[in-house]
Design a protein around this motif. Structure first.
Motif, PDB file in Angstrom:
ATOM      1  N   GLU A   1       0.821  -1.205   0.000  1.00 16.73           N
ATOM      2  CA  GLU A   1       0.000   0.000   0.000  1.00 16.73           C
ATOM      3  C   GLU A   1       0.860   1.262   0.000  1.00 16.73           C
ATOM      4  OE1 GLU A   1      -0.402  -2.569   1.862  1.00 16.73           O
ATOM      5  OE2 GLU A   1      -2.408  -3.359   1.384  1.00 16.73           O
TER       6      GLU A   1
ATOM      7  N   LYS B   1       2.176   1.772  -3.443  1.00 17.55           N
ATOM      8  CA  LYS B   1       1.052   2.220  -4.275  1.00 17.55           C
ATOM      9  C   LYS B   1       0.890   3.733  -4.156  1.00 17.55           C
ATOM     10  CE  LYS B   1      -3.022   2.293  -2.737  1.00 17.55           C
ATOM     11  NZ  LYS B   1      -4.334   1.978  -2.131  1.00 17.55           N
TER      12      LYS B   1
ATOM     13  N   ASN C   1      -5.079  -0.020  -6.426  1.00 14.12           N
ATOM     14  CA  ASN C   1      -4.899  -1.391  -5.949  1.00 14.12           C
ATOM     15  C   ASN C   1      -4.838  -2.375  -7.102  1.00 14.12           C
ATOM     16  OD1 ASN C   1      -4.893  -0.660  -3.256  1.00 14.12           O
ATOM     17  ND2 ASN C   1      -7.114  -0.834  -3.044  1.00 14.12           N
TER      18      ASN C   1
END
Length: 604
Positions: free
Chosen positions: A500, A503, A510
């Protein structure tokens, strides 16, 4: 008095006419001399048969088998009842080769050698099974009733026409349809469950009717066709219907295939033409099963609603009409079809149709009932509209309905999924006291954290102090410690990044991260959280930094290099630079930085 034999398959009127000719008179006069009427012979009355048997020296039972009996406006031939039109005794029909064979029969009295076979008047029989010769049809002799039943008189009255027919014979092999007719007259039933269940007259009629529609079109009538065309039609219809229910379905498929589109409320006449209208006018009980099979198959394979009438309206259907859609779901049918096409539940060709499959209607109606537009979605989870859009871009929410398959539509989100999302966050609350805690929006300002980063921390249960303020809606009820959030978002020193976290650095979704990992463009591992001991997927900091140094997405290239999207596309086009990874696999265009920078320099 001179006598003649009753010949094989000879009809009673032919025998009477030949008996009269042998005694140099007509059938009408001979019958009067015997105390009966020739019409009684035509009708096959018992009295006429008894008298004719006595004078003709023929066993009554033999004459009775050769007779054609009147039955309530129809005729009975060998136990099969035909309407007069289909067993045309008033017409002179014959096989020229049979007549030639008769003429060579020296054992018979001259002028009485020819005779009429009992099968010749059958309209559907157009080929002689003995000589493979077309049956000649000269029409009705120019004689009064009942004299046109006198075969010997009819020959004299139509001498020229008969002579021409004898001179112009043509051969043709009997069809299986004609073999079926003759076998049935011998009481043989072996032609499929549909035909075997019908009387011969009706079975032959339906075969010809189906064949006409299949060969010459649904609106073609029997009267517009010649004898050869009707012969072909009878054979084609028999080929279908002798196959039973499956054969009938094959015929119906041919009829269905001729219509580019079928309205949901269309009637049988629109689908099947004269085949349907003629059958509908026949109320013979023997057709009930046949009609029921057509009705059930049409409802099963065509997009018909309860308003369609194909031998009756269906009680249940796979399709719902526009009225049924409104009544059952309270929604605009056009909107339901549009959204169903966008969702891939309905073929684009059916977007303007008047009906929908029941299962598709139920599915899209459920989705539409659950769907909310982004503004209401933001309100449901208690955030500002711009925050919701950011969460959407970060991959927290996927639309339930959106544009697709050529249909433009606003994104709609699942109300149930949104409320469950809020519920999931609420279940992370672990403190009753709200002292020292702040809402997410306040925490964002104090820590410079993104709303999405804090939501990620909450979903990963990385915050120890989480409170819930019931008086506030949705995520506005979340209360957290800004200090704890700041520490949680501080750079990690264990040499790894959470998926995450990478990201967020890549400013992607996602779905994209999942695709990069699945395609092994990024290597990851699963490790235990040092405090909570919960398994989590991480990427080595070195690999992450190498990826960031090596690749850049199209969107990030705009920001990092300060170029317009137009110039960026021009650079890519001129250099021929292709994405580093398959776009259909990753969903985002990533490029090798070094190559992209060189391409941009050339454009500048």
């Amino acid at each position: 008095m001179l006598y003649v034999p009753l010949l094989d398959d000879e009809c009673l009127t032919s025998f009477c006419a030949r008996f009269a000719a042998a005694n140099l008179t007509t059938a009408t006069e001979l019958c009067l001399d015997m105390g009966i009427r020739f019409q009684d012979v035509v009708d096959g009355s018992d009295k006429a048969i008894e008298v004719l048997a006595e004078f003709g020296r023929i066993a009554p039972e033999r004459l009775r088998r050769s007779s054609v009996r009147e039955v309530e406006g129809a005729v009975n031939v060998a136990g099969e009842v035909f309407v007069r039109k289909n067993y045309a005794r008033t017409r002179l029909r014959f096989c020229p080769e049979c007549f030639r064979e008769d003429d060579r029969s020296a054992d018979r009295m001259p002028e009485t050698r020819r005779y009429i076979r009992r099968t010749w008047p059958l309209r559907f029989l157009r080929t002689c099974p003995r000589h493979s010769c077309r049956i000649a049809d000269l029409g009705v002799p120019p004689l009064s009733s009942p004299r046109f039943h006198d075969f010997m008189e009819a020959q004299d009255a139509m001498y020229d026409e008969l002579d021409d027919a004898m001179s112009n014979t043509s051969s043709r092999s009997p069809s299986k349809f004609e073999a079926f007719l003759l076998q049935r007259l011998e009481a043989v039933r072996n032609d499929g469950q549909l035909l075997d269940a019908m009387p011969l007259d009706l079975a032959a009629f339906v075969c010809e009717l189906a064949g006409i529609s299949a060969l010459f079109g649904p609106q073609t009538s029997e009267r517009s066709l010649d004898e050869d065309q009707l012969w072909a039609a009878g054979q084609r219809g028999y080929e279908y219907l002798s196959g039973g229910v499956s054969g009938l379905h094959s015929f119906l498929d041919v009829m269905h295939g001729r219509r580019t589109a079928v309205r949901c409320d269309v009637g049988g006449q629109k689908i099947y033409g004269r085949f349907y209208t003629v059958l509908k006018d026949h109320d013979d009980p023997a057709l009930l099963r046949f009609k029921r099979e057509i009705h059930e198959y049409a409802v099963r394979v065509l997009p018909l609603s309860g308003d369609a009438d194909v031998f009756g309206r269906p009680e249940t259907t796979r399709y719902l009409s526009e009225k049924q859609l409104r009544d059952e779901f309270g929604m605009r049918p056009g909107h339901m079809r549009k959204m169903a096409v966008a969702a891939g539940l309905l073929d684009p060709s059916e977007i303007a149709a008047g009906a929908m499959p029941r299962e598709v209607a139920s599915s899209i109606a459920a989705s539409l009932s659950d769907a909310v537009l982004p503004a209401l979605a933001a309100e449901l989870i208690g955030v500002h509209y711009t925050v919701f859009k950011a969460l959407r871009r970060a991959g927290f929410f996927s639309p339930l309905l959106s544009s697709g398959n050529g249909v433009a539509a606003h994104e709609r989100f699942s109300r149930a999924a949104l409320l469950e999302f809020v519920g999931e966050i609420e279940r992370t609350a672990n403190r009753r006291s709200l002292d020292g805690l702040e809402p997410i929006t306040v925490t964002c300002r104090k820590t410079s954290a993104k709303f999405s980063e804090i939501v990620t921390l909450l979903r990963q249960q990385r915050l120890k102090a989480v409170g819930w303020k019931p008086s506030s809606p949705g995520l506005a009820a979340v209360m957290i410690d800004p200090t704890e959030v700041g520490k949680a978002l501080a750079p990690r020193d264990d040499g790894h990044l959470l998926v995450e976290e990478l990201k967020e650095k890549l400013l992607t979704s996602n779905e994209t991260m999942s695709a990069l990992l699945k395609g092994e463009h990024l290597k990851s591992s699963v490790e235990r959280h040092p405090q909570r001991r919960r398994a989590q997927r991480v990427i080595s900091r070195e690999d992450a930094e190498t990826f960031i140094r090596t690749y850049v997405s199209f969107i990030n290239a705009e920001r990092e290099y300060g170029v317009s999207r137009r110039n960026l596309r021009t650079a890519l086009k001129q250099s021929g630079l292709e994405p580093a990874f398959p776009v259909d696999e990753i969903g985002v265009s990533f490029y090798v930085r070094e190559k992209l920078e060189a391409a941009l320099k050339n454009v500048q």
